[in-house]
Motif scaffolding. Structure first.
Motif, PDB file in Angstrom:
ATOM      1  N   SER A  45       0.846  -1.188   0.000  1.00 47.74           N
ATOM      2  CA  SER A  45       0.000   0.000   0.000  1.00 47.74           C
ATOM      3  C   SER A  45       0.880   1.236   0.000  1.00 47.74           C
ATOM      4  N   GLY A  79      -0.311  -3.152  -3.934  1.00 46.85           N
ATOM      5  CA  GLY A  79      -1.736  -3.130  -3.654  1.00 46.85           C
ATOM      6  C   GLY A  79      -2.334  -1.743  -3.692  1.00 46.85           C
ATOM      7  N   PRO A  80      -3.658  -1.710  -3.730  1.00 45.44           N
ATOM      8  CA  PRO A  80      -4.572  -2.850  -3.887  1.00 45.44           C
ATOM      9  C   PRO A  80      -4.652  -3.299  -5.342  1.00 45.44           C
ATOM     10  N   HIS A  81      -4.893  -4.606  -5.544  1.00 45.31           N
ATOM     11  CA  HIS A  81      -4.981  -5.148  -6.894  1.00 45.31           C
ATOM     12  C   HIS A  81      -5.658  -6.519  -6.827  1.00 45.31           C
ATOM     13  N   VAL A  84      -5.593 -10.087  -4.214  1.00 51.72           N
ATOM     14  CA  VAL A  84      -6.777 -10.717  -3.638  1.00 51.72           C
ATOM     15  C   VAL A  84      -6.809 -12.203  -3.981  1.00 51.72           C
ATOM     16  N   ASP A 142      -5.965   1.926   1.323  1.00 50.49           N
ATOM     17  CA  ASP A 142      -5.592   0.839   0.421  1.00 50.49           C
ATOM     18  C   ASP A 142      -5.892  -0.521   1.045  1.00 50.49           C
ATOM     19  N   THR A 143      -5.602  -0.658   2.333  1.00 47.34           N
ATOM     20  CA  THR A 143      -5.856  -1.939   3.004  1.00 47.34           C
ATOM     21  C   THR A 143      -7.345  -2.205   3.114  1.00 47.34           C
ATOM     22  N   THR A 157      -8.511  -3.509  -0.175  1.00 49.72           N
ATOM     23  CA  THR A 157      -8.161  -4.920  -0.341  1.00 49.72           C
ATOM     24  C   THR A 157      -9.106  -5.808   0.460  1.00 49.72           C
ATOM     25  N   TYR A 189      -1.647 -10.546   5.400  1.00 49.53           N
ATOM     26  CA  TYR A 189      -1.354  -9.544   4.372  1.00 49.53           C
ATOM     27  C   TYR A 189       0.074  -9.040   4.538  1.00 49.53           C
TER      28      TYR A 189
END
Length: 211
Positions: free
Chosen positions: A33, A61-63, A67, A106-107, A110, A155
Motif C-alpha cells: 500500500s 496493492g490494492p490489486h 486478492v 488501500d488496506t 483490499t 497480508y
C-alpha cells in the motif's frame, strides 16, 4: 535484476542504487500500500543517486491479483466456500499497519475486494502496529456480530515477526503470508511494465525494493 531493502536487511536500497551507477532503472516496491516507505524512503534513496535515471512503479496493492493470492493462501490453510457456513464466518486481514491514511484506505480496499471474492463474508482489516484495530480487536468485533468461525488472512509479503504475531491470535484457519505466490510474481511484472510504459527507455534494469 537487483534486490534492495528499505530497512533492517541487506543489501540496503541506497547501496543497491549506488552500485548501479549511471544509467536507467525501474524500481518496483514490494509494498502492499501507499505509506511512508513509498512516499519518503524510496524517493529519498532515488534522489541520492541523481546519475541513475529511475522510474518508481506503484506499490503492489490494492490489486485483484493480490486478492487472488490471499484467497488461495486461505484455501491452502483450510478455508472452504461452503455457502451454508457463511453466516458464521469472517476473516481478519492482518497487515503491518501505518499511520498514513492512504495506506489504511488501500488496506480497506483490499479487505473489501477479498470479501467479494469470498462471496460476501465480512473481512475486517487489522494491524500489527501503528494503526487500529489490532487483530484481537477485529476478532472480538466479528464475534460480536455472531461471526465465530474466523480465519486470519496474512497480508504480508513474507514471514516475519508481525506475521507470526498476527497468526498466533487465530482460533482456526491462519493463512501463510503471500510469499512467492504466482499471482504476486505476475503483479510485480505488471507494475514493472506499467512504469516502463509510462516512460519508455532502452534496456532498463529491474529493481525490487522491500521493507
Amino acid at each position: 535484476m537487483r534486490l534492495g531493502h528499505i530497512e533492517i536487511d541487506e543489501p540496503a536500497l541506497p547501496a543497491t542504487l549506488a552500485e548501479l551507477g549511471a544509467g536507467r532503472a525501474v524500481l518496483v516496491p514490494l509494498l502492499l500500500s501507499r505509506g511512508y516507505h513509498v512516499k519518503q524512503d524510496i524517493p529519498a534513496a532515488v534522489a541520492d543517486t541523481p546519475r541513475l535515471r529511475t522510474r518508481v512503479a506503484r506499490p503492489l496493492g490494492p490489486h485483484p491479483l493480490l486478492v487472488e493470492a490471499l484467497y488461495e493462501r486461505l484455501v491452502e490453510a483450510g478455508w472452504d466456500d461452503d455457502p451454508r457456513a457463511r453466516g458464521t464466518r469472517g476473516v481478519v486481514l492482518a497487515g503491518a499497519g501505518s499511520r498514513d491514511p492512504e495506506s489504511a484506505a488501500d488496506t480497506r480496499r483490499t479487505a473489501a475486494m477479498l470479501g467479494e471474492r469470498l462471496g460476501g463474508v465480512p473481512v475486517i482489516p487489522a494491524y500489527a502496529s501503528a494503526a487500529a484495530p489490532t487483530v484481537p480487536e477485529a476478532l472480538r468485533a466479528l464475534a460480536a456480530r455472531g461471526r465465530h468461525r474466523v480465519a486470519i488472512a496474512s497480508y504480508f509479503t513474507a514471514p516475519g515477526r508481525f506475521a507470526t504475531q498476527s497468526a498466533a491470535h487465530a482460533r482456526g484457519v491462519a493463512a501463510a503470508p503471500l510469499g512467492a505466490h504466482p499471482a504476486v510474481a505476475r503483479l510485480v511484472l505488471h507494475r514493472y511494465d506499467q512504469a516502463l510504459a509510462a516512460a519508455p527507455f532502452a534496456a532498463p534494469h529491474r529493481e525490487l525494493a522491500t521493507a
